[in-house]
Design an enzyme around this catalytic site. Sequence first.
Site, PDB file in Angstrom:
ATOM      1  N   ASP A  71      -9.089 -25.933   8.709  1.00  0.00           N
ATOM      2  CA  ASP A  71      -9.541 -26.955   9.656  1.00  0.00           C
ATOM      3  C   ASP A  71     -10.627 -26.389  10.574  1.00  0.00           C
ATOM      4  O   ASP A  71     -11.159 -27.093  11.430  1.00  0.00           O
ATOM      5  CB  ASP A  71      -8.369 -27.554  10.446  1.00  0.00           C
ATOM      6  N   SER A  72     -11.019 -25.109  10.336  1.00  0.00           N
ATOM      7  CA  SER A  72     -12.240 -24.593  10.961  1.00  0.00           C
ATOM      8  C   SER A  72     -13.431 -25.423  10.495  1.00  0.00           C
ATOM      9  O   SER A  72     -14.526 -25.330  11.065  1.00  0.00           O
ATOM     10  CB  SER A  72     -12.450 -23.112  10.610  1.00  0.00           C
ATOM     11  N   ASP A 110      -5.531 -26.958   4.666  1.00  0.00           N
ATOM     12  CA  ASP A 110      -4.958 -26.830   6.014  1.00  0.00           C
ATOM     13  C   ASP A 110      -4.415 -28.174   6.497  1.00  0.00           C
ATOM     14  O   ASP A 110      -5.099 -29.198   6.381  1.00  0.00           O
ATOM     15  CB  ASP A 110      -6.082 -26.396   6.972  1.00  0.00           C
ATOM     16  N   LYS A 140      -1.449 -24.937   4.344  1.00  0.00           N
ATOM     17  CA  LYS A 140      -1.256 -23.991   5.452  1.00  0.00           C
ATOM     18  C   LYS A 140      -0.951 -24.779   6.710  1.00  0.00           C
ATOM     19  O   LYS A 140      -1.471 -25.877   6.901  1.00  0.00           O
ATOM     20  CB  LYS A 140      -2.512 -23.139   5.658  1.00  0.00           C
ATOM     21  N   GLU A 142       0.184 -24.078  11.127  1.00  0.00           N
ATOM     22  CA  GLU A 142       0.262 -23.094  12.211  1.00  0.00           C
ATOM     23  C   GLU A 142       1.648 -23.088  12.844  1.00  0.00           C
ATOM     24  O   GLU A 142       2.331 -24.109  12.894  1.00  0.00           O
ATOM     25  CB  GLU A 142      -0.799 -23.406  13.276  1.00  0.00           C
ATOM     26  N   GLU A 208      -3.653 -13.955  12.937  1.00  0.00           N
ATOM     27  CA  GLU A 208      -4.985 -14.078  13.541  1.00  0.00           C
ATOM     28  C   GLU A 208      -5.028 -13.416  14.910  1.00  0.00           C
ATOM     29  O   GLU A 208      -4.183 -13.700  15.780  1.00  0.00           O
ATOM     30  CB  GLU A 208      -5.392 -15.567  13.655  1.00  0.00           C
TER      31      GLU A 208
HETATM   32  O1  KIV Z   1      -9.068 -22.943   9.671  1.00  0.00           O
HETATM   33  C1  KIV Z   1      -9.305 -21.769   9.318  1.00  0.00           C
HETATM   34  O2  KIV Z   1     -10.393 -21.452   8.825  1.00  0.00           O
HETATM   35  C2  KIV Z   1      -8.267 -20.780   9.484  1.00  0.00           C
HETATM   36  C3  KIV Z   1      -8.615 -19.365   9.184  1.00  0.00           C
HETATM   37  C4  KIV Z   1      -9.407 -18.796  10.296  1.00  0.00           C
HETATM   38  C5  KIV Z   1      -7.413 -18.555   8.890  1.00  0.00           C
HETATM   39  O3  KIV Z   1      -7.187 -21.110   9.860  1.00  0.00           O
END
Ligand code: KIV
Length: 291
Positions: A71-72, A110, A140, A142, A208
Amino acid sequence: MTQLPAAQTVQHSPSDGSRTLYGGKGTRRITVRDIALAKERGEKWPMLTAYDAMTASVFDEAGIPVLLVGDSAGNCHLGYESTVPVTLDEMTMLSAAVVRGTQRALIVGDLPFGSYQEGPVQALRSATRLVKEAGVGAVKLEGGERSHEQIRLLVESGIPVMAHIGLTPQSVNAMGYRVQGRGEEAAQQLLRDAKSVQDAGAFAVVLELVPAELAAEVTRVLHIPTVGIGAGPETDAQVLVWTDMLGLTPGRVPKFVKKYADLRAVMGDAARAYAEDVVGGTFPLEEHSVH
Ligand code: KIV
């Protein structure tokens, strides 16, 4: 910009006949079982983010075994200020593009902020969209102890989960962008979080922005692989945001990033050269024309 040597693809052949994650010859998609075997062998592996089919195809062809549709994308692709506004619809669309652009990498999608915090059932509904509509091989999310039940239900339902602890950017409004796990109490909490996601069934965990010594200890204690970002050299895997490591992100990037190219300069120079050709009448020429 220093000139980088041309990358060489290393051919690895483990003695047990299984494939290596990077440099192996196989063409089928990497699975979470391959990831588990890599930890048993002590093999390190690279992960990169990707948000579109074409970039993902470059990384897939380069042999990057795991691509994270992070989600970056919020900051690095969609123009938001943080990851917080990213929606599940956006993640589903970007993840589907990355799956379409790749043949070999395991694609991890994510779960964005607000798509799993309500509880396990909401998490299952959201993860199911990423698996069914986008075709990702894993998701993924958090959080350590606080996300234990969500991870457990997803894994019981057949969805592999990569956990993410330490700095969790979706909580930026509460925790800021600060190193996590400093001091005895915070370190103990990080260890509890790591064990909790492993017990819930996560197949890997992102660490992280945590001190290198603590990341090394977590990596020793866990039987699932750790994926470090700003967590020192001793994690099982490393992940970087692709726009940071290829020099496309404007301005300062975090200290833990190594820049392998300067795409911002390359693309800017190319755009200016094209503009000058058009303005000066040197593009298109006869060779670019049809009659
Ligand atoms: O969203 C993302 O790119 C991440 C990575 C930095 C691990 O969670």
